[in-house]
Write a protein that holds these residues in place. Structure first.
Motif, PDB file in Angstrom:
ATOM      1  N   GLU A  37       0.846  -1.182   0.000  1.00 52.12           N
ATOM      2  CA  GLU A  37       0.000   0.000   0.000  1.00 52.12           C
ATOM      3  C   GLU A  37       0.887   1.238   0.000  1.00 52.12           C
ATOM      4  O   GLU A  37       2.026   1.185   0.471  1.00 52.12           O
ATOM      5  CB  GLU A  37      -0.904   0.008   1.227  1.00 52.12           C
ATOM      6  N   PRO A  38       0.374   2.362  -0.486  1.00 51.42           N
ATOM      7  CA  PRO A  38       1.175   3.591  -0.511  1.00 51.42           C
ATOM      8  C   PRO A  38       1.698   3.950   0.873  1.00 51.42           C
ATOM      9  O   PRO A  38       0.952   3.926   1.855  1.00 51.42           O
ATOM     10  CB  PRO A  38       0.176   4.635  -1.014  1.00 51.42           C
ATOM     11  N   GLY A  39       2.997   4.224   0.941  1.00 47.16           N
ATOM     12  CA  GLY A  39       3.603   4.637   2.192  1.00 47.16           C
ATOM     13  C   GLY A  39       3.899   3.515   3.167  1.00 47.16           C
ATOM     14  O   GLY A  39       4.358   3.765   4.282  1.00 47.16           O
ATOM     15  N   LYS A  40       3.628   2.280   2.769  1.00 43.63           N
ATOM     16  CA  LYS A  40       3.867   1.148   3.648  1.00 43.63           C
ATOM     17  C   LYS A  40       4.894   0.208   3.041  1.00 43.63           C
ATOM     18  O   LYS A  40       5.168   0.253   1.842  1.00 43.63           O
ATOM     19  CB  LYS A  40       2.566   0.402   3.919  1.00 43.63           C
ATOM     20  N   GLU A  41       5.448  -0.662   3.873  1.00 45.41           N
ATOM     21  CA  GLU A  41       6.418  -1.637   3.392  1.00 45.41           C
ATOM     22  C   GLU A  41       5.709  -2.753   2.628  1.00 45.41           C
ATOM     23  O   GLU A  41       4.523  -3.019   2.827  1.00 45.41           O
ATOM     24  CB  GLU A  41       7.193  -2.225   4.571  1.00 45.41           C
TER      25      GLU A  41
END
Length: 125
Positions: A40-44
């Motif tokens: 997901e955007p901004g996640k690992e």
């Protein structure tokens, strides 16, 4: 290195299903364990599932166990991810990956040496 191309992503309503495919080219596909990850955007990047080279062994993340099924067809150089009972939390870019090393505990992104370009899965509520 094996080259990987994913397909099958798209938009689906909550409770629906999708099947992702990942087709490989290059060195012998059947020598590689395969995995699916999502991000997901901004996640690992997050582990989703892994299947052994011959397809006998499978492992899943707890969040998808019982809803998702990983499988492979070595004659077609393809690995699949059947996703059922989808919910909005499953929305992510899904990547397939190849690992030349045996070991079903290998579930980190760094364990996989080859990656596809990703396919977007969006689940609407």
């Amino acid at each position: 290195q094996v080259q990987l191309v994913e397909s099958g992503g798209g938009l689906v309503q909550a409770g629906g299903s999708l099947r992702l495919s990942c087709t490989a080219s290059g060195p012998t596909f059947s020598n590689y364990a395969m995995g699916w990850f999502r991000q997901e955007p901004g996640k690992e990047r997050e582990f989703v599932a892994r299947i052994s080279a011959a397809g006998a062994l499978k492992r899943y993340a707890p969040s998808v166990d019982g809803r998702f099924t990983i499988s492979r067809d070595n004659a077609k150089n393809t690995v699949y991810l059947q996703m059922n009972s989808l919910n909005p939390e499953d929305t992510a870019i899904y990547y397939c990956a190849a690992d030349r090393t045996y070991g079903m505990t290998r579930r980190g992104a760094a364990d996989f040496g080859s990656w596809g370009q990703g396919t977007q899965v969006t689940v609407s509520s």
